[in-house]
Enzyme design. Structure first.
Site, PDB file in Angstrom:
ATOM      1  N   GLU A  59      -8.173  -4.276   6.609  1.00 34.39           N
ATOM      2  CA  GLU A  59      -8.161  -4.871   5.270  1.00 34.39           C
ATOM      3  C   GLU A  59      -6.756  -4.888   4.694  1.00 34.39           C
ATOM      4  OE1 GLU A  59      -8.519  -4.935   0.784  1.00 34.39           O
ATOM      5  OE2 GLU A  59      -7.554  -3.472   2.105  1.00 34.39           O
TER       6      GLU A  59
ATOM      7  N   ASP B 260      -9.002   1.270   7.480  1.00 30.11           N
ATOM      8  CA  ASP B 260      -7.563   1.383   7.675  1.00 30.11           C
ATOM      9  C   ASP B 260      -6.851   1.807   6.403  1.00 30.11           C
ATOM     10  OD1 ASP B 260      -8.208  -1.217   6.595  1.00 30.11           O
ATOM     11  OD2 ASP B 260      -6.141  -1.835   6.992  1.00 30.11           O
TER      12      ASP B 260
END
Length: 407
Positions: A175, A80
């Site tokens: 994350e 991400d």
């Protein structure tokens, strides 16, 4: 075989931005688009067990090829990108043979990356830099890490003469919103230890991160027509300002560095009747971290005594802890990374993370996991950039680590 920067450019073209305060996991379904592509790519290069689980984690392994026992090493990166800046429609471009001058990212919008703001740009004269058009982030955090791990994997598979133990690979979602390790299957991953490849400039090694918490401060006011408000109105906005002013003025991100912690006011929204403040609290030192959290409640107690009970409500939640004490019993992981860099004539720099990584939580889940550089700079913003030569060097570092553990 794709070059590492070619892989990277493929990955940054895929929008994987995570979403704050989402009630699903992963926080954005589009992260699975990259996950699916990675599984296919891993299978194509020879990682036969590559797979994506129901949560969007990608796992795969390269079997060891040595008769002697060698530790099982994990390499981890996250898919991400940060919600802080748009991550879709990324228009990456390569500045070849960088000349050391300001870089015009977007002439039409007059967006310029200036050397007087980012002095580290001077370290890359003569190298090839990947930048954005100034309207989005780049995504080097952490698609550079993915590209570097994938390049390592393909190199090892294509060069079986390089002896190694079993190599475990994982790519994680979310994350950037603090939940990247939430559903990570440490037991099935099966590594003795791992490295996240999620750092900055070439040479960085990190095994200390912030202790982290989030705080929401809710101020309850009383709204009365201002014409008849004397001794009746309780303006929550003014009380919120008072709360902020009672925090140490120099303990903010803009006034701290290295091991200095901070309180960061991220968001404020309010009216006379109610005001909400959102903070993150950070410190490397456990005792100072506790003191920072305690201060929030002490200020609330003082203001409640001044303005009436339940005027100020503090909701505080720990996010992650400093991985240092989990890594120190396995300090060989750090020492090997240092040795690998030195053998490649790369100057290692052990430095604290002024943030957190998946490795922080994974270390407390039983997988010691320091963090290595990717070669990038200025993450989470439009001035993000990365050197192609640094990315190539990171692949060499990862390869050397594998080789050293086989000796």
């Amino acid at each position: 075989m794709l070059k590492v920067h070619e892989r990277f450019l493929n990955y940054v073209a895929i929008d994987t931005q995570s979403v704050d305060n989402s009630d699903c996991f992963p926080s954005s379904e589009k992260q699975k688009n990259l996950a699916s592509i990675l599984v296919k790519e891993m299978k194509n290069i020879g990682i036969s067990d590559a797979d994506m689980d129901n949560y969007g984690y990608v796992y795969g392994s390269i079997p060891g090829n040595s008769v002697k026992p060698i530790p099982t090493i994990g390499f981890i990166a996250h898919m991400d990108t940060s919600p802080d800046m748009p991550g879709d429609n990324v228009k990456a471009k390569i500045v070849k043979n960088y000349d050391g001058k300001d870089i015009v990212l977007n002439k039409e919008k007059n967006i310029v990356m200036k050397t007087d703001m980012f002095e580290h740009m001077q370290n890359y004269i003569g190298q090839d830099l990947i930048v954005t058009d100034g309207t989005t982030l780049l995504g080097a955090d952490n698609k550079a890490g993915i590209a570097e791990i994938m390049s390592l994997a393909e190199f090892l598979i294509n060069n079986p003469d390089i002896k190694h133990g079993t190599i475990k690979i994982a790519f994680t979602p979310d994350e950037e919103v603090g939940s990247g390790a939430e559903h990570f299957n440490v037991e099935n991953f099966g590594a003795d230890f791992a490295y996240t490849v999620d750092g900055g400039r070439l040479g960085e090694i990190e095994y200390e991160n912030f202790n982290a918490a989030s705080a929401k401060v809710i101020i309850n006011g009383i709204n009365i027509h201002p014409g008849s408000a004397k001794n009746k109105m309780k303006n929550s906005i003014l009380i919120a300002i008072e709360f902020q002013q009672m925090l140490p003025i120099f303990e903010t991100p803009a006034n701290t560095e290295n091991y200095e912690g901070f309180n960061h006011l991220c968001d404020i929204c309010g009216s006379v009747e109610e005001t909400k403040l959102s903070y993150i609290i950070r410190d490397h030192d456990a005792n100072k971290f506790k003191a920072k959290k305690d201060r929030f409640f002490k200020i609330a107690d003082y203001l409640n005594e001044k303005y009436g009970s339940d005027t100020v409500v503090v909701e505080l939640k720990d996010s992650y802890l400093n991985m240092k004490e989990m890594v120190l019993p396995h300090i060989h992981i750090v020492e090997t990374a240092v040795k690998a860099m030195k053998e490649l004539n790369i100057e290692p720099e052990i430095c604290p993370i002024r943030g957190g990584t998946d490795g922080a939580r994974l270390s407390y889940m039983g997988l010691p996991c320091p963090n290595l550089c990717t070669g990038g700079h200025n993450f989470h913003g439009k001035y993000e950039y990365i050197s192609i030569q640094s990315m190539e060097s990171v692949v060499e570092i990862l390869t050397k680590i594998v080789e050293l553990y086989a000796k």
